[in-house]
Design a protein around this motif. Sequence first.
Motif, PDB file in Angstrom:
ATOM      1  N   ARG A  11       5.851 -11.732   8.458  1.00 55.73           N
ATOM      2  CA  ARG A  11       5.780 -13.321   8.399  1.00 55.73           C
ATOM      3  C   ARG A  11       4.723 -13.470   9.687  1.00 55.73           C
ATOM      4  NH1 ARG A  11       8.660 -17.485   6.007  1.00 55.73           N
ATOM      5  NH2 ARG A  11       7.303 -18.372   5.689  1.00 55.73           N
ATOM      6  N   PRO A  12       5.034 -13.234  10.536  1.00 52.71           N
ATOM      7  CA  PRO A  12       3.939 -13.803  12.026  1.00 52.71           C
ATOM      8  C   PRO A  12       2.855 -12.803  12.016  1.00 52.71           C
ATOM      9  CG  PRO A  12       5.775 -13.133  12.652  1.00 52.71           C
ATOM     10  CD  PRO A  12       6.423 -13.273  11.610  1.00 52.71           C
ATOM     11  N   TYR A  13       3.221 -11.425  11.529  1.00 49.12           N
ATOM     12  CA  TYR A  13       1.934 -10.299  11.582  1.00 49.12           C
ATOM     13  C   TYR A  13       1.187 -10.621  10.009  1.00 49.12           C
ATOM     14  CZ  TYR A  13       3.272  -8.028  16.124  1.00 49.12           C
ATOM     15  OH  TYR A  13       3.475  -7.633  17.448  1.00 49.12           O
ATOM     16  N   ALA A  14       1.749 -10.604   8.984  1.00 49.91           N
ATOM     17  CA  ALA A  14       0.484 -10.676   8.066  1.00 49.91           C
ATOM     18  C   ALA A  14       0.469 -11.958   8.340  1.00 49.91           C
ATOM     19  CB  ALA A  14       1.645 -11.139   7.195  1.00 49.91           C
ATOM     20  N   ALA A  21       0.838   4.653   8.276  1.00 48.41           N
ATOM     21  CA  ALA A  21       1.899   4.507   7.418  1.00 48.41           C
ATOM     22  C   ALA A  21       3.273   4.974   7.843  1.00 48.41           C
ATOM     23  CB  ALA A  21       2.217   5.200   6.100  1.00 48.41           C
ATOM     24  N   THR A  22       3.575   3.704   8.754  1.00 49.38           N
ATOM     25  CA  THR A  22       5.671   3.944   9.537  1.00 49.38           C
ATOM     26  C   THR A  22       6.059   2.862   8.728  1.00 49.38           C
ATOM     27  OG1 THR A  22       3.729   2.310  10.790  1.00 49.38           O
ATOM     28  CG2 THR A  22       3.451   3.901  11.727  1.00 49.38           C
ATOM     29  N   PRO A  23       7.048   3.231   9.168  1.00 48.23           N
ATOM     30  CA  PRO A  23       7.955   1.864   8.162  1.00 48.23           C
ATOM     31  C   PRO A  23       7.349   0.200   8.556  1.00 48.23           C
ATOM     32  CG  PRO A  23       9.297   3.254   9.345  1.00 48.23           C
ATOM     33  CD  PRO A  23       7.669   3.519   9.897  1.00 48.23           C
ATOM     34  N   LEU A  24       7.129   0.077  10.027  1.00 49.42           N
ATOM     35  CA  LEU A  24       6.570  -1.440  10.115  1.00 49.42           C
ATOM     36  C   LEU A  24       4.954  -1.772   9.687  1.00 49.42           C
ATOM     37  CD1 LEU A  24       5.799  -2.623  13.958  1.00 49.42           C
ATOM     38  CD2 LEU A  24       3.557  -2.874  12.205  1.00 49.42           C
ATOM     39  N   GLY A  25       4.175  -0.328   9.273  1.00 51.48           N
ATOM     40  CA  GLY A  25       2.481  -0.302   8.344  1.00 51.48           C
ATOM     41  C   GLY A  25       2.917  -0.692   7.192  1.00 51.48           C
ATOM     42  N   ARG A  26       4.430  -0.216   6.238  1.00 47.39           N
ATOM     43  CA  ARG A  26       4.834  -0.048   5.153  1.00 47.39           C
ATOM     44  C   ARG A  26       4.755  -0.928   4.747  1.00 47.39           C
ATOM     45  NH1 ARG A  26       6.879   6.335   5.543  1.00 47.39           N
ATOM     46  NH2 ARG A  26       5.317   7.002   5.066  1.00 47.39           N
ATOM     47  N   ASP A  27       5.312  -2.050   5.453  1.00 46.91           N
ATOM     48  CA  ASP A  27       6.404  -3.185   5.363  1.00 46.91           C
ATOM     49  C   ASP A  27       5.096  -4.617   5.915  1.00 46.91           C
ATOM     50  OD1 ASP A  27       7.711  -5.298   5.931  1.00 46.91           O
ATOM     51  OD2 ASP A  27       8.733  -5.578   7.224  1.00 46.91           O
ATOM     52  N   LEU A  28       3.946  -4.190   6.650  1.00 45.52           N
ATOM     53  CA  LEU A  28       3.187  -5.665   6.448  1.00 45.52           C
ATOM     54  C   LEU A  28       1.925  -4.876   5.997  1.00 45.52           C
ATOM     55  CD1 LEU A  28       1.653  -7.344   8.423  1.00 45.52           C
ATOM     56  CD2 LEU A  28       1.306  -5.642   9.718  1.00 45.52           C
ATOM     57  N   ALA A  29       1.781  -3.765   5.767  1.00 44.82           N
ATOM     58  CA  ALA A  29       0.339  -3.457   4.481  1.00 44.82           C
ATOM     59  C   ALA A  29       0.449  -4.499   3.539  1.00 44.82           C
ATOM     60  CB  ALA A  29      -0.709  -2.341   4.509  1.00 44.82           C
ATOM     61  N   PRO A  30       1.318  -4.636   2.548  1.00 47.18           N
ATOM     62  CA  PRO A  30       1.486  -4.462   1.395  1.00 47.18           C
ATOM     63  C   PRO A  30       1.394  -6.162   1.177  1.00 47.18           C
ATOM     64  CG  PRO A  30       3.340  -2.813   1.345  1.00 47.18           C
ATOM     65  CD  PRO A  30       2.333  -3.245   2.589  1.00 47.18           C
ATOM     66  N   ARG A  31       1.911  -6.980   2.022  1.00 46.66           N
ATOM     67  CA  ARG A  31       2.107  -8.468   2.456  1.00 46.66           C
ATOM     68  C   ARG A  31       0.866  -8.797   2.650  1.00 46.66           C
ATOM     69  NH1 ARG A  31       5.552 -12.176   3.802  1.00 46.66           N
ATOM     70  NH2 ARG A  31       7.395 -10.972   3.008  1.00 46.66           N
ATOM     71  N   VAL A  32       0.199  -8.010   3.452  1.00 45.89           N
ATOM     72  CA  VAL A  32      -1.616  -9.064   3.815  1.00 45.89           C
ATOM     73  C   VAL A  32      -2.570  -8.253   2.158  1.00 45.89           C
ATOM     74  CG1 VAL A  32      -3.873  -8.509   5.269  1.00 45.89           C
ATOM     75  CG2 VAL A  32      -0.983  -8.261   6.526  1.00 45.89           C
ATOM     76  N   ALA A  33      -1.753  -7.058   1.977  1.00 50.73           N
ATOM     77  CA  ALA A  33      -3.270  -7.125   0.775  1.00 50.73           C
ATOM     78  C   ALA A  33      -2.541  -7.995  -0.498  1.00 50.73           C
ATOM     79  CB  ALA A  33      -2.576  -5.464   0.017  1.00 50.73           C
ATOM     80  N   ALA A  82      -5.825   0.538   3.100  1.00 51.38           N
ATOM     81  CA  ALA A  82      -5.053   1.955   3.335  1.00 51.38           C
ATOM     82  C   ALA A  82      -3.900   2.414   4.308  1.00 51.38           C
ATOM     83  CB  ALA A  82      -5.842   2.935   3.068  1.00 51.38           C
ATOM     84  N   THR A  83      -2.956   2.679   3.469  1.00 55.79           N
ATOM     85  CA  THR A  83      -1.829   3.097   4.891  1.00 55.79           C
ATOM     86  C   THR A  83      -2.058   4.735   4.750  1.00 55.79           C
ATOM     87  OG1 THR A  83       0.063   3.093   3.598  1.00 55.79           O
ATOM     88  CG2 THR A  83      -0.575   1.398   4.937  1.00 55.79           C
ATOM     89  N   VAL A  84      -1.977   5.650   6.292  1.00 53.18           N
ATOM     90  CA  VAL A  84      -2.888   6.056   6.286  1.00 53.18           C
ATOM     91  C   VAL A  84      -0.856   6.892   7.479  1.00 53.18           C
ATOM     92  CG1 VAL A  84      -4.159   8.080   7.280  1.00 53.18           C
ATOM     93  CG2 VAL A  84      -4.878   6.312   6.380  1.00 53.18           C
ATOM     94  N   ARG A  85      -0.815   8.207   6.695  1.00 50.45           N
ATOM     95  CA  ARG A  85       0.773   9.043   7.083  1.00 50.45           C
ATOM     96  C   ARG A  85       0.355   9.380   8.269  1.00 50.45           C
ATOM     97  NH1 ARG A  85       2.821  13.056   2.280  1.00 50.45           N
ATOM     98  NH2 ARG A  85       2.687  11.205   1.054  1.00 50.45           N
ATOM     99  N   GLU A  86       1.142   9.833   9.297  1.00 48.18           N
ATOM    100  CA  GLU A  86       1.150   9.926  11.048  1.00 48.18           C
ATOM    101  C   GLU A  86       1.133  11.729  10.744  1.00 48.18           C
ATOM    102  OE1 GLU A  86       4.466   7.937  13.722  1.00 48.18           O
ATOM    103  OE2 GLU A  86       5.098   7.963  11.535  1.00 48.18           O
TER     104      GLU A  86
END
Length: 344
Positions: free
Chosen positions: A81-84, A103-115, A172-176
Amino acid sequence: MIEPNRQGEVWVFAEQEDGTLNDVALELCGKARDLADRLKVRMAAVLPGAGVGDLAGRLIAQGADLVYLVDHPLLAHFQTRPYARVLCALIEKYKPQIVMYGATPLGRDLAPRVASEMRAGMTADCTDLDIADVTDPRTKEVHKNLLLQIRPAFGGNIIATIVNYDRWPQMATVREGVMAMRPADPARRGEVVRESVALDESLLAVRLLERHLEPRKVNLKGARVIVAGGGGVGSRENFRLIHELAGAIGGAVGASRAAVDSGYIGKEHQIGQTGTTVRPALYIAAGISGAVQHRAGMEESAKIIAINKDPNAPIFSVAHYGIVGDLNQVIPMMIKALKERRAE
């Protein structure tokens, strides 16, 4: 929803943990630099955290024109929530046209919330990004310079290209590992923009009492030599040959999806579109047929040696050296030759 801004910047979310940038953020800086140059706009990195200002120079050296730095005690450890809140506030203020996350665990958590908050589209797990003019098949309207978001679909059996006409920013999230990290240029000059976003403890869903970090046991991305086994290895017990060869040459152990799905080895060893993308100096593929999904994750290796009983296996199309034979006979011969050479 943010209206399309054709002059908007190209952004990278600069993921960091404990003051260390994730490699995928640096990889994305190179791709973002390419996209920004083609669009003739600035490229920026968004860097939230606590006491992470020193990381801005690294992002600039990797291609950023701007680094939006948000330094706040509540950002010391990632919570969604604070990062979003930070990302959404900056997006509303600056209106970028593209935002990329790892597309890390963190990015996959954050990006959909922002979108969701921005009412924008978001494509997950991209393996490539490009810019092109796109014609809407319904209206025949031509949309200039859209982001092509390319990713595997239907279990990796097809490659889908996804575009976002009007709900921006394009995200977009991008794979490592799929984007090669460019050499840093310490001489580059950029600007650090310090931003303040109102945050309070009501945004914290949980309170961090204690942290336990488990070190990564496998580092395929950093390995210079990889020995990978596929479904042709035949069994979990037989996979010891892959481990023995890797040990003999000082390499890491990789695997195809078929080997992982068969239970021969853990998923952290998987290489390919649905695993890790690698670029080692030497890649030995044993018992791997070479489906396009696997080749996408290793075909940029400097030297590839393939071992397979089938002379028509697709893996030979990307191999620099091919050995047609039974890996149960070939690998012990290779190990013996390596040991004899060391004994000389």
